[in-house]
Design a protein around this motif. Structure first.
Motif, short mmCIF file in Angstrom:
data_model
loop_
_atom_site.label_atom_id
_atom_site.label_comp_id
_atom_site.label_asym_id
_atom_site.label_seq_id
_atom_site.Cartn_x
_atom_site.Cartn_y
_atom_site.Cartn_z
N ASP A 51 3.64 5.14 2.58
CA ASP A 51 3.88 5.63 3.93
C ASP A 51 3.27 4.62 4.92
O ASP A 51 2.37 3.87 4.56
N ARG A 143 0.50 8.93 -2.18
CA ARG A 143 1.14 7.70 -1.75
C ARG A 143 0.20 6.93 -0.82
O ARG A 143 -0.41 7.51 0.08
N LEU A 145 -1.12 4.82 2.28
CA LEU A 145 -0.75 4.77 3.69
C LEU A 145 -1.20 3.44 4.26
O LEU A 145 -2.38 3.09 4.19
#
Length: 203
Positions: A51, A143, A145
């Motif tokens: 992300d 995920r 970042l």
């Protein structure tokens, strides 16, 4: 069976964070106006394995700060303030805590910074208590970042300030330089990760 290629910056290669806090990295996009920095920043946000939090200096720093009748120190002050806001956001991500407003801040610029994060679904819009405080949304996501700073970073001193911030927060840092239709990058590892460890994690 077809194997999925390893992520170029696997989670294992990022600095260790507190339990359940998501992995965080810092990316800086440099280049002249119209070189494609913002387009690349938006494209990075569509990654399948990570992300992105895109922070555009043009969106956060008000246009009045660049008026010719104002002193140069005005826009410099806004830039320094924005970097402080970014540091607070990075520390909140690493610690899994809420985003708190700095004691010394420019209210208009701080609100524009929060709005940028809110529009991307990264922090809550409401504040709790007497001091501005915003809850991180999905702080334990697996995920990685990557916080992407979108600006020209024309002077070396500007880039060095971000480098110092990455070292201070123990973050992996990527500088992306865009020159017309060409681009190149430099990768800086945090003190806790060696180049050998990064290569081993990729293999």
């Amino acid at each position: 069976m077809r194997q999925t290629p390893p992520h170029p910056w696997p989670m294992e290669a990022l600095p260790m964070a507190p339990a359940r806090a998501r992995p965080v990295g810092l990316c800086v996009l440099c280049g002249l106006p119209a070189a494609g920095k913002s387009s690349l920043a938006r494209a990075l946000g569509r990654g399948a394995a990570w992300d992105c939090a895109r922070i555009s200096y043009d969106d956060v720093i008000p246009a009045e700060a660049f008026l010719p009748q104002l002193e140069m120190s005005c826009w410099k002050q806004h830039r320094r303030q924005l970097l402080i806001y970014v540091e607070h956001f990075l520390l909140a991500l690493k610690n899994g805590s809420s985003l708190c407003a700095p004691t010394q801040r420019i209210p208009n610029t701080w609100q524009r910074f929060v709005n940028t994060l809110t529009e991307q679904g990264l922090v809550s819009s409401e504040s709790a208590g007497t001091e501005p405080r915003h809850r991180l949304l999905n702080p334990t996501a697996r995920r990685p970042l990557y916080v992407v700073l979108d600006d020209n970073f024309y002077y070396q001193s500007m880039r060095y300030e971000v480098y110092q911030l990455a070292r201070k927060c123990n973050l992996l840092l990527l500088f992306g330089f865009l020159l017309s239709m060409h681009a190149f990058c430099r990768l800086f590892l945090p003190p806790s990760v060696t180049w050998g460890e990064l290569c081993s994690a990729q293999s």
